[in-house]
Write a protein that holds these residues in place. Structure first.
Motif, PDB file in Angstrom:
ATOM      1  N   GLU A   9    -145.621 -29.667 -34.789  1.00  0.00           N
ATOM      2  CA  GLU A   9    -145.847 -29.143 -33.443  1.00  0.00           C
ATOM      3  C   GLU A   9    -144.532 -28.930 -32.702  1.00  0.00           C
ATOM      4  O   GLU A   9    -144.449 -28.083 -31.811  1.00  0.00           O
ATOM      5  N   SER A  47    -143.277 -25.231 -33.365  1.00  0.00           N
ATOM      6  CA  SER A  47    -144.479 -24.393 -33.350  1.00  0.00           C
ATOM      7  C   SER A  47    -144.176 -22.903 -33.400  1.00  0.00           C
ATOM      8  O   SER A  47    -144.931 -22.146 -34.011  1.00  0.00           O
ATOM      9  N   SER A  83    -148.850 -17.345 -39.874  1.00  0.00           N
ATOM     10  CA  SER A  83    -149.464 -16.015 -39.825  1.00  0.00           C
ATOM     11  C   SER A  83    -149.147 -15.217 -41.090  1.00  0.00           C
ATOM     12  O   SER A  83    -150.011 -14.500 -41.606  1.00  0.00           O
ATOM     13  N   ARG A 114    -154.095 -21.908 -36.841  1.00  0.00           N
ATOM     14  CA  ARG A 114    -153.082 -21.051 -36.217  1.00  0.00           C
ATOM     15  C   ARG A 114    -153.451 -20.782 -34.757  1.00  0.00           C
ATOM     16  O   ARG A 114    -152.615 -20.880 -33.859  1.00  0.00           O
ATOM     17  N   ASP A 115    -154.730 -20.468 -34.503  1.00  0.00           N
ATOM     18  CA  ASP A 115    -155.160 -20.183 -33.130  1.00  0.00           C
ATOM     19  C   ASP A 115    -155.011 -21.416 -32.240  1.00  0.00           C
ATOM     20  O   ASP A 115    -154.584 -21.334 -31.087  1.00  0.00           O
ATOM     21  N   ARG A 116    -155.362 -22.570 -32.806  1.00  0.00           N
ATOM     22  CA  ARG A 116    -155.226 -23.822 -32.046  1.00  0.00           C
ATOM     23  C   ARG A 116    -153.749 -24.107 -31.737  1.00  0.00           C
ATOM     24  O   ARG A 116    -153.406 -24.517 -30.618  1.00  0.00           O
ATOM     25  N   ARG A 171    -151.329 -21.907 -31.528  1.00  0.00           N
ATOM     26  CA  ARG A 171    -150.835 -20.908 -30.578  1.00  0.00           C
ATOM     27  C   ARG A 171    -151.318 -21.209 -29.164  1.00  0.00           C
ATOM     28  O   ARG A 171    -150.560 -21.141 -28.198  1.00  0.00           O
ATOM     29  N   ASP A 172    -152.602 -21.562 -29.032  1.00  0.00           N
ATOM     30  CA  ASP A 172    -153.197 -21.686 -27.698  1.00  0.00           C
ATOM     31  C   ASP A 172    -153.050 -23.081 -27.092  1.00  0.00           C
ATOM     32  O   ASP A 172    -153.033 -23.223 -25.869  1.00  0.00           O
ATOM     33  N   HIS A 173    -152.987 -24.116 -27.956  1.00  0.00           N
ATOM     34  CA  HIS A 173    -152.958 -25.486 -27.431  1.00  0.00           C
ATOM     35  C   HIS A 173    -151.787 -26.310 -27.966  1.00  0.00           C
ATOM     36  O   HIS A 173    -151.615 -27.454 -27.570  1.00  0.00           O
TER      37      HIS A 173
END
Lengths: 316, 316
Positions: free
Chosen positions: A235, A238, A246, B256-258, B260-262
């Motif tokens: 993290e 990131s 990706s 990946r979405d987690r 990126r967003d959190h």
């Protein structure tokens, strides 16, 4: 200040990396350490090492002996540690053994704007953690990245590189962003793929795990590392990890679509084989030294970085 | 026919698996093999083994000695091999050591409808291939899946299981589809993730490969296997692999979405850690034997499969 192997080292944080470094350097030069946990300190002292749970006292001693301070705590607690350095040992040269370099550099710059700081990252580890897992041979023949900017002070760079060499490692000079992209590609992304491989493999009953052989065992090994340590590492990097993750997804989607529509996985398997072959050539070949550079001469940092991109290492 | 360890074995294909099996069984019982390549046959004969490049002669000998025939060629050439079995040794018991069981069963049934066939799959291998890589200890303590259907003949099952035991392996009874799903989860999908990890890791210069340490080395090891061998194995199990690959992609996209967003990768890393921990418990624990089953008694096959899903193995 001459760079000699007798320069003291003060290690803040005695987990796997910091503790192994203390074990390795003690005896070769004055080396002492701090850990927040008295249990860890007691274990280190019982093993014959010079450790304390008193941070101000440890830092005062570092200031008095002009020790190089090695930040070896999790990145999440680095801010307060650097605040203490500012208070008790503001003039000491700082380095670190935390994985992500842009973030550490930002934290150090934010908490200690006048710091003499040269980042470091030994590419070594195991799936275990804590003092009990420490091993003085952990860094033997490992690659130890040392931050190398155009404005890095030559003497400071040499003092940090000297620690890496004393630990048995080769020095890989790199800019922070290049290091962080490389670390995402060859360390953080492999942790993500190990996790997903393990999670998908543990299927509908215990039968799949009973059948698992070498490909699963090796491919998921690092998924056994403590989740909080993996999270802290991943993290913290990131931005670079989002890019490699990706790319990983894009390549897998292309492979899945190709397998579904044409029945083959040629492109991905062949790309993977080429990459692994290139890695084996680098890993199995002689370690080539950086040549023709005197640290401190005009353009020394740029030339170190250029040769490092050819997979060469600095050996002093 | 009594099942004894003196029953001859005829191995068709002397690559890593077939060749290692010949090395292991020779001396314990009559064991002979066939390979299309005279170079391989000459190497095997020079090492003291009974090998031939004459398929009709080898099969005639199998028929005369009532040998168990072990199909050990790539799945892509299995059809003509089974045609030759029909012509020269139609009554011999058949087994195989090819990874994907539903496909092999279909090929055998298509080319040899009257075959006595019990599938097998030793979960063992290395990144190397060919006779030069063969090793009689390859199967030691490995898991060897043996097809176990409700209509499997008990004596035939025992003869095949006996070969696995003689090779040093434990017997894992399973239906073909359960085996193929498990193989996709713990062997084929790990090859796909190793390939993508390697391809993404070999980035913009040789610097990332120079920095690569244990996570990359172990996580990409099987990407070094010859691409044609990987493709043959993976593409033969495309249906099951498409499912595990899609699950892999879904989990990575969610991660990946987690991230990126959190900013966190908790869910994936924790799922991977749980799965790896479960694997280590299975791998490090005592191998539990299947108990209370006499092969041939009512419901024996079903009971073997039930206990195999608890990670138990048949030891005779």
């Amino acid at each position: 200040m001459p760079v000699t192997s007798s320069r003291p080292v003060c290690i803040l944080g005695l987990g796997l990396i910091g503790g192994s470094l203390l074990r390795r350097l003690a005896g070769e030069r004055p080396a002492f350490g701090y850990n927040r946990s008295t249990a860890t300190v007691n274990a280190a002292v019982a093993d014959g090492y010079d450790a304390s749970s008193d941070l101000p006292q440890t830092l005062t001693r570092a200031a008095e002996t002009d020790a190089v301070i090695v930040l070896a705590t999790p990145v999440t607690v680095l801010g307060p540690i650097v605040d203490a350095v500012v208070e008790h040992a503001p003039d000491c040269l700082l380095t670190d053994v935390v994985s992500v370099k842009e973030q550490v550099a930002r934290i150090v710059a934010h908490h200690h704007p006048d710091a003499r700081y040269v980042g470091g990252h030994p590419m070594a580890g195991t799936a275990h953690s804590g003092w009990a897992a420490t091993d003085p041979s952990l860094f033997e023949n490992a690659m130890w990245m040392v931050t190398t900017h155009d404005d890095t002070e030559a003497d400071d760079w040499l003092a940090v590189a000297d620690i890496a060499r004393a630990a048995g490692s080769y020095v890989v000079p790199a800019a922070e962003d290049a290091h962080d992209r490389a670390a995402a590609a060859i360390s953080h992304n492999p942790h993500v793929t190990a996790a997903v491989t393990a999670a998908v493999g543990a299927g509908e009953s215990r039968l799949p795990l009973r059948l698992a052989a070498g490909s699963f065992r090796d491919g998921t090994r690092v998924a056994g590392t403590a989740p909080e340590l993996q999270r802290a590492m991943l993290e913290a990097n990131s931005v670079a990890l989002l890019n490699t993750l990706s790319e990983t997804i894009d390549r897998l989607v292309a492979a899945r679509d190709r397998l579904r529509d044409h029945g083959d996985v040629a492109a991905l398997i062949e790309a993977g084989h080429r990459a692994r072959t290139a890695y084996e050539e680098v890993a199995a070949g002689e370690v080539e030294p950086i040549v023709g550079v005197t640290i401190g001469d005009d353009g020394w940092a740029q030339e170190l970085r250029r040769q490092a991109h050819l997979a060469r290492v600095w050996v002093g």
